[in-house]
Design a protein around this motif. Structure first.
Motif, PDB file in Angstrom:
ATOM      1  N   LYS A 158      49.129 -14.534   4.012  1.00 44.14           N
ATOM      2  CA  LYS A 158      48.682 -15.251   2.816  1.00 44.14           C
ATOM      3  C   LYS A 158      49.624 -16.399   2.451  1.00 44.14           C
ATOM      4  O   LYS A 158      49.168 -17.479   2.044  1.00 44.14           O
ATOM      5  CB  LYS A 158      48.532 -14.280   1.649  1.00 44.14           C
ATOM      6  CG  LYS A 158      47.272 -13.420   1.764  1.00 44.14           C
ATOM      7  CD  LYS A 158      47.090 -12.510   0.575  1.00 44.14           C
ATOM      8  CE  LYS A 158      45.750 -11.767   0.688  1.00 44.14           C
ATOM      9  NZ  LYS A 158      45.553 -10.788  -0.404  1.00 44.14           N
ATOM     10  N   TYR A 180      44.761 -16.018   7.857  1.00 44.42           N
ATOM     11  CA  TYR A 180      44.562 -16.204   6.418  1.00 44.42           C
ATOM     12  C   TYR A 180      43.159 -15.752   6.024  1.00 44.42           C
ATOM     13  O   TYR A 180      42.983 -15.035   5.027  1.00 44.42           O
ATOM     14  CB  TYR A 180      44.783 -17.667   6.054  1.00 44.42           C
ATOM     15  CG  TYR A 180      44.721 -17.947   4.567  1.00 44.42           C
ATOM     16  CD1 TYR A 180      45.406 -17.144   3.648  1.00 44.42           C
ATOM     17  CD2 TYR A 180      43.981 -19.022   4.070  1.00 44.42           C
ATOM     18  CE1 TYR A 180      45.349 -17.405   2.290  1.00 44.42           C
ATOM     19  CE2 TYR A 180      43.924 -19.290   2.713  1.00 44.42           C
ATOM     20  CZ  TYR A 180      44.616 -18.478   1.825  1.00 44.42           C
ATOM     21  OH  TYR A 180      44.564 -18.731   0.470  1.00 44.42           O
ATOM     22  N   ASP A 181      42.169 -16.139   6.815  1.00 48.49           N
ATOM     23  CA  ASP A 181      40.799 -15.694   6.546  1.00 48.49           C
ATOM     24  C   ASP A 181      40.695 -14.178   6.654  1.00 48.49           C
ATOM     25  O   ASP A 181      40.003 -13.533   5.851  1.00 48.49           O
ATOM     26  CB  ASP A 181      39.818 -16.349   7.529  1.00 48.49           C
ATOM     27  CG  ASP A 181      39.597 -17.829   7.226  1.00 48.49           C
ATOM     28  OD1 ASP A 181      39.903 -18.257   6.097  1.00 48.49           O
ATOM     29  OD2 ASP A 181      39.133 -18.554   8.132  1.00 48.49           O
ATOM     30  N   LYS A 184      42.056 -12.298   3.579  1.00 50.20           N
ATOM     31  CA  LYS A 184      41.253 -12.413   2.348  1.00 50.20           C
ATOM     32  C   LYS A 184      40.081 -11.434   2.308  1.00 50.20           C
ATOM     33  O   LYS A 184      39.458 -11.264   1.257  1.00 50.20           O
ATOM     34  CB  LYS A 184      40.746 -13.852   2.202  1.00 50.20           C
ATOM     35  CG  LYS A 184      41.847 -14.852   1.875  1.00 50.20           C
ATOM     36  CD  LYS A 184      41.295 -16.242   1.613  1.00 50.20           C
ATOM     37  CE  LYS A 184      40.737 -16.899   2.854  1.00 50.20           C
ATOM     38  NZ  LYS A 184      40.316 -18.313   2.605  1.00 50.20           N
ATOM     39  N   ASP A 185      39.785 -10.805   3.428  1.00 48.85           N
ATOM     40  CA  ASP A 185      38.707  -9.807   3.495  1.00 48.85           C
ATOM     41  C   ASP A 185      39.354  -8.424   3.516  1.00 48.85           C
ATOM     42  O   ASP A 185      39.890  -7.993   4.534  1.00 48.85           O
ATOM     43  CB  ASP A 185      37.866 -10.033   4.752  1.00 48.85           C
ATOM     44  CG  ASP A 185      36.619  -9.164   4.787  1.00 48.85           C
ATOM     45  OD1 ASP A 185      36.705  -7.980   4.436  1.00 48.85           O
ATOM     46  OD2 ASP A 185      35.561  -9.679   5.187  1.00 48.85           O
TER      47      ASP A 185
END
Length: 230
Positions: A158, A180-181, A184-185
């Motif tokens: 992050k 990063y993606d 976020k999940d």
């Protein structure tokens, strides 16, 4: 090297030629050439496990810790078990503990690179050291090794993602954007953490893997359908 380059000109979409060129260059300590060949090969086939492992070793040798960790984390996503995974996991733990030493119950020393601010990844690497040091505090004394491993990596991904703006280069475009993606999940990241932790042979982790096979399948599907932009 000449032969591999000729082969690439003839068939640039054969990733194994790029990898062979990279490995030969790496063994000759021609690190810049090795990196260039690895990047070319990964762009052709982002799922070639050995390319990510070699990239991790290359950046480890160059003492570029964040880049090495990112490549190793991607390798473990593709190959979470076996002797190579064990070796990579040990190097990840070693690099995460770098510069942090518990001297006694009251003192933890952190060695910070004096020119960390000149490194695009310097802030993330300092944060890694602080997170490693925090493992010895009362706040984390009841957390499992897996929890601390997962939390540390999530913070690392992050922080890099939040620093992404304005940064250029393959590692930002390929690895940082991807992780990063992922971070976020919540569900996907949970599956990822358990998936790459398999080489630790942790009984609780094994139970989670066995009970959540569908979530692991979703993770692999997400990986295969993820659209890298580079």
């Amino acid at each position: 090297i000449k032969t591999f380059k000729q082969g690439i000109k003839f068939n640039p979409n054969y990733h194994q030629l790029h990898y062979s060129l990279a490995l030969t260059s790496y063994n000759l300590r021609k690190f810049e050439d090795a990196e260039e060949a690895l990047i070319s090969g990964i762009k052709v086939n982002p799922y070639h496990t050995s390319s990510h492992m070699l990239m991790g070793f290359l950046k480890y040798d160059q003492k570029e810790r964040s880049k090495s960790l990112l490549a190793f984390f991607y390798f473990l996503l593709l190959e979470p078990e076996g002797s190579r995974a064990n070796q990579v996991f040990q190097l990840i733990e070693q690099q995460q503990k770098h510069g942090v030493q518990k001297e006694d119950n009251m003192n933890i020393s952190i060695s910070v690179n004096s020119d960390f601010d000149k490194n695009d990844f310097g802030t993330a690497e300092m944060m890694l050291q602080l997170l490693e040091a925090s493992k010895h505090t009362e706040e984390n004394e009841n957390k499992s090794e897996f929890e601390m491993f997962s939390n540390t990596n999530n913070s690392f991904f992050k922080v890099l993602g939040e620093q992404r703006k304005g940064k250029k280069g393959f590692f930002w475009d390929f690895y940082v954007d991807f992780f990063y993606d992922l971070s976020k999940d919540k569900q996907m990241y949970e599956a990822y953490s358990h998936h790459v932790y398999q080489s630790k042979k942790d009984d609780n982790n094994s139970e989670w893997i066995n009970a959540n096979s569908v979530q692991i399948e979703k993770l692999i599907f997400w990986l295969k359908t993820y659209k890298h932009t580079y």
